[in-house]
Every structure is written in C-alpha cells, then in structure tokens.
Design a protein around this motif. Structure first.
Motif, PDB file in Angstrom:
ATOM      1  N   SER A  88     -19.401  10.118  -6.405  1.00  0.00           N
ATOM      2  CA  SER A  88     -18.778   9.333  -5.804  1.00  0.00           C
ATOM      3  C   SER A  88     -18.240   9.763  -4.168  1.00  0.00           C
ATOM      4  N   SER A  89     -19.703   9.829  -3.666  1.00  0.00           N
ATOM      5  CA  SER A  89     -19.693   9.857  -2.319  1.00  0.00           C
ATOM      6  C   SER A  89     -19.188   8.638  -1.277  1.00  0.00           C
ATOM      7  N   GLY A  90     -19.211   7.232  -2.067  1.00  0.00           N
ATOM      8  CA  GLY A  90     -18.668   6.339  -1.545  1.00  0.00           C
ATOM      9  C   GLY A  90     -17.295   6.078  -1.896  1.00  0.00           C
ATOM     10  N   GLY A  91     -16.469   7.010  -2.460  1.00  0.00           N
ATOM     11  CA  GLY A  91     -15.272   6.865  -3.115  1.00  0.00           C
ATOM     12  C   GLY A  91     -15.335   6.272  -4.458  1.00  0.00           C
ATOM     13  N   ILE A  92     -13.893   5.921  -4.727  1.00  0.00           N
ATOM     14  CA  ILE A  92     -13.667   5.250  -6.146  1.00  0.00           C
ATOM     15  C   ILE A  92     -12.846   3.959  -6.106  1.00  0.00           C
ATOM     16  N   VAL A  93     -13.012   2.935  -6.703  1.00  0.00           N
ATOM     17  CA  VAL A  93     -12.072   1.958  -6.997  1.00  0.00           C
ATOM     18  C   VAL A  93     -11.814   1.852  -8.380  1.00  0.00           C
ATOM     19  N   ASN A  94     -10.557   1.968  -8.818  1.00  0.00           N
ATOM     20  CA  ASN A  94      -9.974   2.027 -10.326  1.00  0.00           C
ATOM     21  C   ASN A  94      -9.164   0.740 -10.298  1.00  0.00           C
ATOM     22  N   VAL A  95      -9.505  -0.180 -11.053  1.00  0.00           N
ATOM     23  CA  VAL A  95      -8.814  -1.576 -11.491  1.00  0.00           C
ATOM     24  C   VAL A  95      -8.044  -1.309 -12.818  1.00  0.00           C
ATOM     25  N   VAL A  96      -6.887  -0.987 -12.595  1.00  0.00           N
ATOM     26  CA  VAL A  96      -6.180  -0.787 -13.707  1.00  0.00           C
ATOM     27  C   VAL A  96      -5.407  -2.185 -14.244  1.00  0.00           C
ATOM     28  N   LEU A  97      -5.876  -2.427 -15.496  1.00  0.00           N
ATOM     29  CA  LEU A  97      -5.393  -3.407 -16.025  1.00  0.00           C
ATOM     30  C   LEU A  97      -4.063  -3.476 -16.777  1.00  0.00           C
ATOM     31  N   LYS A  98      -3.276  -4.537 -16.842  1.00  0.00           N
ATOM     32  CA  LYS A  98      -2.073  -4.781 -17.508  1.00  0.00           C
ATOM     33  C   LYS A  98      -2.226  -4.782 -18.943  1.00  0.00           C
ATOM     34  N   LYS A  99      -1.248  -3.901 -19.620  1.00  0.00           N
ATOM     35  CA  LYS A  99      -1.388  -4.138 -21.047  1.00  0.00           C
ATOM     36  C   LYS A  99       0.210  -4.623 -21.575  1.00  0.00           C
TER      37      LYS A  99
ATOM     38  N   ILE B  81      -4.413  -1.297  -8.140  1.00  0.00           N
ATOM     39  CA  ILE B  81      -5.671  -0.837  -7.641  1.00  0.00           C
ATOM     40  C   ILE B  81      -5.553   0.583  -6.945  1.00  0.00           C
ATOM     41  N   GLU B  82      -6.399   1.315  -7.463  1.00  0.00           N
ATOM     42  CA  GLU B  82      -6.327   2.564  -7.055  1.00  0.00           C
ATOM     43  C   GLU B  82      -7.525   2.937  -6.287  1.00  0.00           C
TER      44      GLU B  82
ATOM     45  N   ILE C 260       0.786  -1.012  -0.264  1.00  0.00           N
ATOM     46  CA  ILE C 260       0.054  -0.094   0.132  1.00  0.00           C
ATOM     47  C   ILE C 260       0.767   1.295  -0.187  1.00  0.00           C
ATOM     48  N   THR C 261       0.585   2.197  -0.846  1.00  0.00           N
ATOM     49  CA  THR C 261       1.383   3.508  -0.832  1.00  0.00           C
ATOM     50  C   THR C 261       0.295   4.526  -0.977  1.00  0.00           C
ATOM     51  N   GLN C 262       0.510   5.865  -0.578  1.00  0.00           N
ATOM     52  CA  GLN C 262      -0.327   6.804  -0.673  1.00  0.00           C
ATOM     53  C   GLN C 262       0.356   8.142  -1.972  1.00  0.00           C
ATOM     54  N   GLU C 263      -0.465   8.362  -2.802  1.00  0.00           N
ATOM     55  CA  GLU C 263      -0.150   9.179  -3.594  1.00  0.00           C
ATOM     56  C   GLU C 263      -1.185  10.512  -3.736  1.00  0.00           C
ATOM     57  N   ASP C 264      -0.940  11.748  -3.322  1.00  0.00           N
ATOM     58  CA  ASP C 264      -1.817  12.673  -2.981  1.00  0.00           C
ATOM     59  C   ASP C 264      -3.071  12.167  -2.540  1.00  0.00           C
ATOM     60  N   ASP C 265      -4.131  12.288  -3.239  1.00  0.00           N
ATOM     61  CA  ASP C 265      -5.355  11.881  -2.608  1.00  0.00           C
ATOM     62  C   ASP C 265      -6.114  10.512  -2.838  1.00  0.00           C
ATOM     63  N   LYS C 266      -5.104   9.576  -3.249  1.00  0.00           N
ATOM     64  CA  LYS C 266      -5.374   8.277  -3.650  1.00  0.00           C
ATOM     65  C   LYS C 266      -4.446   7.313  -3.138  1.00  0.00           C
ATOM     66  N   MET C 267      -5.176   5.897  -2.611  1.00  0.00           N
ATOM     67  CA  MET C 267      -4.259   4.954  -2.137  1.00  0.00           C
ATOM     68  C   MET C 267      -4.059   3.932  -3.376  1.00  0.00           C
ATOM     69  N   ILE C 268      -2.810   3.582  -3.381  1.00  0.00           N
ATOM     70  CA  ILE C 268      -2.309   2.606  -4.724  1.00  0.00           C
ATOM     71  C   ILE C 268      -2.089   1.193  -3.826  1.00  0.00           C
ATOM     72  N   ILE C 269      -2.603   0.119  -4.318  1.00  0.00           N
ATOM     73  CA  ILE C 269      -2.526  -1.066  -3.738  1.00  0.00           C
ATOM     74  C   ILE C 269      -1.891  -2.095  -4.902  1.00  0.00           C
ATOM     75  N   ASP C 270      -0.818  -2.784  -4.695  1.00  0.00           N
ATOM     76  CA  ASP C 270      -0.121  -3.734  -5.479  1.00  0.00           C
ATOM     77  C   ASP C 270      -0.710  -5.031  -5.321  1.00  0.00           C
ATOM     78  N   PRO C 271      -1.633  -5.444  -6.168  1.00  0.00           N
ATOM     79  CA  PRO C 271      -2.419  -6.682  -6.238  1.00  0.00           C
ATOM     80  C   PRO C 271      -1.614  -8.051  -6.466  1.00  0.00           C
ATOM     81  N   GLU C 272      -0.234  -8.041  -6.709  1.00  0.00           N
ATOM     82  CA  GLU C 272       0.501  -9.085  -7.063  1.00  0.00           C
ATOM     83  C   GLU C 272       0.481 -10.132  -6.069  1.00  0.00           C
ATOM     84  N   PRO C 273       0.800  -9.889  -4.775  1.00  0.00           N
ATOM     85  CA  PRO C 273       0.673 -11.020  -3.926  1.00  0.00           C
ATOM     86  C   PRO C 273      -0.525 -11.514  -3.550  1.00  0.00           C
TER      87      PRO C 273
END
Length: 801
Positions: free
Chosen positions: A216-227, A202-203, A124-137
């Motif tokens: 987005s009162s409940g927030g946003i979950v952005n799933v970024v897919l690999k390309k 995962i953002e 888990i890392t924090q970038e400005d107003d969003k949290m970034i999660i590494d899903p690999e593990p």
C-alpha cells in the motif's frame, strides 16, 4: 537511507522504552453506535460527578467516540443524547487508568415520514491515521461511485481508471474493507456499476498501519457501502442521466428490512454509459521523420449490479454478516485512427487508416462472510472474514489497417482474449484492551490465494475469407499467487498526552507465472519481508474551543507487480503502438515518513517524504526491431524520492454556507535507467481541490466542487495545467422524501489534457479529451413500505452497555 534506518531504530527503541516507563492515566472513552453497529457522529455525552454534580460534556467523533481526560475516580452519571434516538442515562464507576464503555442507542419509534432528521456532518474528518470523507453531498450530482471518487477532494482518477493519492504509485482499492485484487480497468468497471448513493463513507489511508496490507505504498481508498438501516422496512428509488456528446443514464432500487436481531438488504442498479475520446499526438520517429496521429474512440457500455446481504446479532457478544455482489458489464469500443508520417519539410511519406472494434463481457461475483465476537465491554473483539471473488473478461476484437501511401493495401484480422481469475481470502484480527495498563493490542493473520488464466487467439484475414494464425499475438499465460501475512501492534497513552502505536508485519509471497504459448517460459518468486510501523500523536494546543492534534508516522511498504503487469500478452493499440506486460518485473519498496496536524478532527496540514527503490512504472520504449513502433510496458527504472505537503482549510458545517479548500504539492526525483540509458528526472506539481455548499432555503442547496492540477505528472508523462469545475442544485420536497438535483460537470471544458514525454528514444507531444463536459438530472425518492408493530418494543431497555 542510512539516516532513515537509524531514525527507525531509534524510534522503535524509544517507543518500547516509553511503553515500559509509562504511568497509567485516568481517561474515559465512550463509544456510541446504533443497532447497525454504525458510529453515531456528533452525539452529546455528559459526565456528571455524583459527589458534587460537576458536569463535563463532549461530542462523539467520526468513530462515535467521546474522550474525557483526567476524570476523577468515583461514581458518575453518563447521559447520551442524539436526535432521532432515545436518550440514555447510566451510572458508572471511573477507575484509575483508561476506561472504555460502549453504548447502543435505540431509535425513536416513529414511522418513516413522520419526522426527518438531517445531521450536518463535516465533509472531511481525521481519525488516527485515516481521513474519512462524507460522500453524500457529492453523490447527489453523480451517476456512479467512480464519478463520486473523481469529485472527492484529494483523490485523482486518471483516464485509465487508476486512482491516486500521490503522483507516483496508484492506491489500493478496498470495498467494505476487502482489497479488490484485480486490474485498474476491472475495478473501474465495478465502481461504474455501483450506484452513487450506495456509499456510506470513503476512508482514505495515506499511511496505513501494520493491520493493513504492506502493498500500500500508494495508500488505500476504502469504499464503505451502505447496508440495512434498522428502522423497519424502507427503500429508495434512484434514477438519473447526464448528457455530453453522448449520454449516460442509470436506475437503481434499494430495499432494507430489519428486526430486533437481524437485518437484510437488496440493492440493484443499471447503468448505460456512452462517451467519446479524442487523441492527437506527434512523435519523432527519426531525426528526419515525424508520426502524426489523430484518433477518435467511442465507448458505449452497459453495467448491471446486484448487492445483497444480511446481518444477525443473536446477542450482545456475537455478530454475523453475509454480503454478496454481482457485477455484469458489456463494454464496447470503436476507434478510428488516421496516421501520417511526414518529413521535416512537411512532405507526406506514408498514410494509413486504422479502425478497431472491441466487445468485452465482464462478470464479477463477490461473496463475503464475517463473524465478530466481543470479548468484553471495553472494545476487545475478535473479527474473522472470509471472501471469495471470481471475475472474467471475454474480449473480441476486429481490426483493419488500410494503407493509402506509398502503396494501397489492406491488412485485417480478428481475435479473442479470455481472462479468468479466482481469489480467496481468510483473515482474522484480534483486538484486546488491557484497561489497567492502558494498552490496546492488535494482532492477526491474513492469507490470500489467487489463480489467473489468460488465453488469446488472433488471426490474419487472408484472401478467400480464410484465416492465418497471428503468432505474435497468440498467447497463453497462467499465474498463481499466495500471500500469507501476520502482524502485531500495540498502542498506549503516555505521559504528556502522547499516544504511541507501533508494530511490525511479516508477509510471505509466492508467485508462479508460466507462459505456455508461444514459448514455454516461467518464473517463481518466493520471499519473506518485514514491515515496521511507528505512529505518535498528541494534542498541541486548544484555542477558542478548537483543538489541534499532531501526528508523526513512519512505515515501510511494498508494491508487487500484479498479473496485469506480468502478462506478456500483446495488445495492439494501432499500427505504431502496442502494450505488453513484463514477466521480469521486481517488487518495489518504499519508506515513508509523514508529520501532520488536525484541528477538531479535520486534517489541516501534512508534510512527508517517500523513498522508493526498484520503482516500477508504466514506460514507453521503442521496439528494437521496428523503430517506428512504440511499446507501452512496465519496467523497474531505479530510485524515486517524493517530497509532498498538503494543506486544508474549511468553514465547518452547521450554518447555511460551508466550504473545504485543499492544496497538495508533490516533487518527484527519479534516478536510474530508462531504456538502458541513464535517467535523471525531476518534476513538481500542484493540485488544488475545493467544495462549497450553500443552503438557499431549508429545502434548496447549491453545491460547487472542482480541482485544478498545475504541471501534473502521470508516470513519465508531463502534463500541462488542467482541471474541472462542477455545480449542483438540489431541491427536496414531500417532507424530504423526494430530492431533485440538476448537475453541470466540467462547465468550462478544461479537462483537456496536454502531455509530452521525452525519455530515451521516445519524444511525443499531444492532447487528450474525454467526453467530460456533461449536464444532468438526478431523482431520489425515499419510502417506508410498512410500519412494523413489533418494532415498537423490539428493543429491551438497558441493553446498551
């Protein structure tokens, strides 16, 4: 709310005053990416002052950016190193104010398999107003992207497929930065068909800025897919299974090909899932009678997914990408329900059996186009997106109700429901940096249009095999929606190491719904709303090499009822419960204030409060004509005040063992009307999440993750304590090309959800268990099909800036 409005006015007034009065500072931002425009996390950046060889070093953050404060003006040498990439060295001139430089590192010219580099990234890392999660593990022990989200710390997925960051409102789901404007069930179907290894990151945006949708009162979950990954022709094969009462299995193939200016990819996946659900409940019908229900449902399903796309970068200024996804699902369900009505002295008054069989064919087509134009070399760019989505649901249902007491008899029927939806999106965002003033300006517009049609035809089976129209369930509903939005926001570094970002978003909403069967009814909503946003951050202190950063955020959001909430179509669950939408629903508005702290870009503490008015929620009412029948629908129930805090602790990756442990507390206070009766409801709940990873050997890793919820809440259902504990053991071999993972999910079988609801005329207690305890095996094989000779010199030197 007066206090909140006053605070907002003062904050905005102070913000613009500070922007005007601010003095320029000497700051350097260096952004490092690979040829796929993917940020390189953990790259070492050195700045060497040529006058006296004084050297300072930083490491790039999750955005690929290294920040140097209070650098002296003049000539410097910048040296960038990252394992697996060619080192880069440039001479730069640092000027007064904020400077920004972008570099692209070239990969080493090695064939896949000659060397394997494993970067240890934080979970888990924090970038400005969003949290970034590494899903690999997490992906190594999962069979779908939905299962990855279920195991992600801080995200809760309910049994209906709703995804929550807090306990009051579900989060918006984005895929590759584009909102999925469809029902929770349809989104869950798409996420179930996506392979677990397809997720790059995962953002989590709990407090999105004005650049994002106000809904987005409940927030946003952005799933970024690999390309595509620019290392020539590569691919992977993934297959796995897990077994509970019934089994799940999947098979996927990923192919990538890249050259000097472009890349393309093809991903395919097939899932066959099967699960069972047990539900037991007791509902008080009257002061003298109780309804007992015991149901078992089975959900076999098949999902197919094809993802494809290409990207083209003709030069350093322009970039084009095209991405497409096709999802096809066949969902089946069979439910058997035993219903009994008993008196207070336990005398059986009525008994019947209910069986329901459903068959649903789901299809979704997504087409995305993107064009990026870089205006300069300091981060100014123009980003334009166009998307089209079509999805359809075709459901067939057969049901039978066999009465045993007090009289024997059978009622049977069948029907079909067809739902079709089209969605268009056009979005353009401009980011422009003013280096002398140290200001970053962001502005843009977004326009969406969707069309939705639903047609349901239901019939009773009568003697002789004939059919009779079921007037209650036969329904036709058409819906149109157009939302146009524009935003403007600016950010600037201020004296005292403050960073201020403030802006406003305007959204015009037009909704047009029309029910033509069984009666001609309609509604039209046309409104314009404004949504302010203020974000302030600064470094707090640096202790033993750890930097603490503080954030303060205010925003206003809206939550509009979707077509699935408005559709008056009646779906009968059993003889004593049916579901329907509410065309009279009004949107809800939320004001949010949050303060949080991060340490070395990892969030460690946050506290905040949401004020929501006209909140709409899933409610259970008593049918006005049949007291024994309950209605599950949506309604505006009044006001909600949610107070929350969360805390995260971790040992960062880099050694053999690391862990993440987080806790979140939510306190919800409701005031309003429930079933036209005064409502005063308060409940506090705790959620604990954990993730552990231990390298037994360089090629063997043991992981454990889980969560537990105390005194949970789902709408107005009060939940007892529940949770799950999961384990994974991964072994890599053949130069890390092959990985084998054994997984165990819900090993203690603690995902039994006991619930009760006591609001209005409804008083129900019960428990629910899905087929959650599972043991599985996943295999992944990475391969390189061919080493391309032209790859050795496909990059020209010196084009990194």
């Amino acid at each position: 709310m007066k206090a909140t409005s006053t605070l907002l006015t003062l904050a905005i007034t102070l913000s613009f005053f500070l922007i005007t009065a601010a003095r320029a500072q000497s700051t350097l931002l260096i952004n490092v990416k690979d040829n796929e425009k993917t940020p390189l996390i953990g790259a070492t950046v050195q700045m060497v002052r040529l006058a006296d060889s004084v050297t300072v070093s930083e490491v790039t953050d999750p955005d690929g950016t290294a920040k140097f404060d209070r650098l002296s003006q003049g000539l410097h040498s910048v040296v960038i190193r990252y394992i697996g990439f060619q080192s880069l060295e440039k001479s730069v001139s640092i000027k007064s104010g904020q400077n920004r430089l972008d570099y692209v590192l070239q990969p080493e010219s090695l064939a896949l398999g000659e060397v394997t580099v494993t970067a240890k990234r934080p979970l888990i890392t924090q970038e400005d107003d969003k949290m970034i999660i590494d899903p690999e593990p997490i992906a190594n022990t999962s069979t779908s992207t939905l299962e990855v989200l279920e195991k992600t710390p801080g995200i809760f997925v309910d049994q209906e497929g709703g995804i929550f960051l807090n306990s009051a409102t579900p989060a918006l789901i984005y895929i590759n930065g584009r909102e999925q404007r469809m029902s929770a069930r349809d989104i869950a179907t798409i996420l179930q068909s996506l392979p677990p290894g397809s997720v790059q990151k995962i953002e989590v945006l709990r407090t999105p800025s004005t650049k994002y949708d106000a809904a987005s009162s409940g927030g946003i979950v952005n799933v970024v897919l690999k390309k595509g990954v620019r290392i020539g022709r590569t691919g992977s094969i993934n297959l796995g299974m897990n077994q509970g009462v019934y089994g799940n299995r999947f098979l996927g193939i990923n192919l990538n090909d890249s050259g000097g200016k472009g890349a393309y990819y093809l991903n395919t996946n097939y899932n066959r899932n099967d699960a069972v659900e047990d539900l037991i409940s007791n509902r008080e019908l009257t002061a003298e009678n109780t309804l007992s229900q015991n149901a078992r449902s089975r959900f076999p399903s098949d999902f197919g997914y094809v993802g494809y796309g290409l990207s083209l970068d003709p030069n350093d200024r322009w970039g084009f990408n095209y991405d497409g996804r096709v999802n096809l699902g066949l969902r089946r369900s069979s439910a058997y329900n035993l219903n009994a009505i008993n008196s207070l002295d336990n005398v059986l008054l009525s008994e019947n059996d209910n069986s329901t069989d459903n068959r649903t064919v789901f299809f979704s087509l997504q087409q995305d186009l993107g064009l990026i134009h870089k205006l300069d070399t300091i981060g100014s760019e123009w980003d334009t997106k166009f998307s089209y989505n079509y999805n359809s649901n075709a459901n067939e249902q057969n049901y039978s109700i066999q009465s045993l007491l007090p009289l024997a008899g059978t009622l049977a029927g069948n029907g079909d429901n067809r739902q079709d939806r089209q969605f268009f999106l056009l979005q353009s965002d401009l980011t422009y940096r003013f280096p002398k003033q140290g200001v970053k300006l962001e502005t843009g517009f977004k326009s969406t249009w969707q069309s939705y049609q639903s047609r349901a035809d239901y019939f009773f089976n009568v003697n002789g095999g004939a059919s009779q129209l079921d007037d209650l369930r036969t329904n036709a509903f058409n819906y149109r929606e157009n939302i146009n939005a524009a935003y403007l926001q600016a950010s600037k570094s201020l004296p005292g190491n403050f960073l201020l970002k403030t802006g406003v978003r305007m959204e015009n909403t037009r909704m047009d719904g029309r029910q033509t069967v069984p009666a001609d009814t309609s509604f039209v909503i046309n409104r314009t709303d404004w949504f302010p946003y203020v974000y302030l951050s600064r470094p707090v202190v640096k202790i033993a090499g750890f930097s603490l950063q503080s954030y303060l955020i205010y925003r206003r959001t809206i939550n509009r009822p979707g077509y699935q909430n408005l559709n008056p179509f009646i779906k009968i669950v059993d003889p004593y419960l049916y579901e329907t939408g509410n065309p009279a629903l009004q949107p809800q508005f939320t004001d949010n204030i949050e303060a949080n702290i991060s340490m070395n870009e990892m969030p460690i503490f946050a506290i905040g409060r949401n004020y929501t008015r006209d909140i709409f929620s899933n409610v259970v009412y008593q049918d006005p004509n049949f007291p024994e029948v309950a209605v599950r629908t949506f309604d505006n129930v009044g006001k909600n005040r949610e107070t929350y805090f969360r805390i995260v602790g971790a040992i960062p990756p880099g050694s053999r063992y690391f862990f993440v442990l987080s806790a979140q507390y939510n306190l919800n206070d409701y005031n309003g009307l429930y079933e036209n009766q005064p409502l005063s409801f308060s409940r506090g709940s705790w959620q604990l999440f954990t993730f552990h990873s231990f390298n037994l050997t360089p090629d063997t890793k043991l992981t454990m993750n889980g969560f537990v919820m105390f005194k949970g809440q789902q709408n107005f259902y009060e939940l007892d304590t529940f949770g799950q504990l999961n384990f994974g053991l991964t072994q890599t071999m053949w130069k890390k090309k092959l990985s084998i993972t054994l997984s165990a999910r819900d090993v203690l079988r603690t995902m039994v959800t006991r619930f009760n609801i006591n609001q209005g005329s409804i008083n129900v207690i019960g428990e629910r268990y899905n087929d959650n305890q599972r043991f599985g095996l996943n295999l992944r094989y990475n391969f390189g099909m061919k080493k391309r000779e032209e790859q050795q010199n496909m990059f020209s030197p010196g084009d990194g800036e």
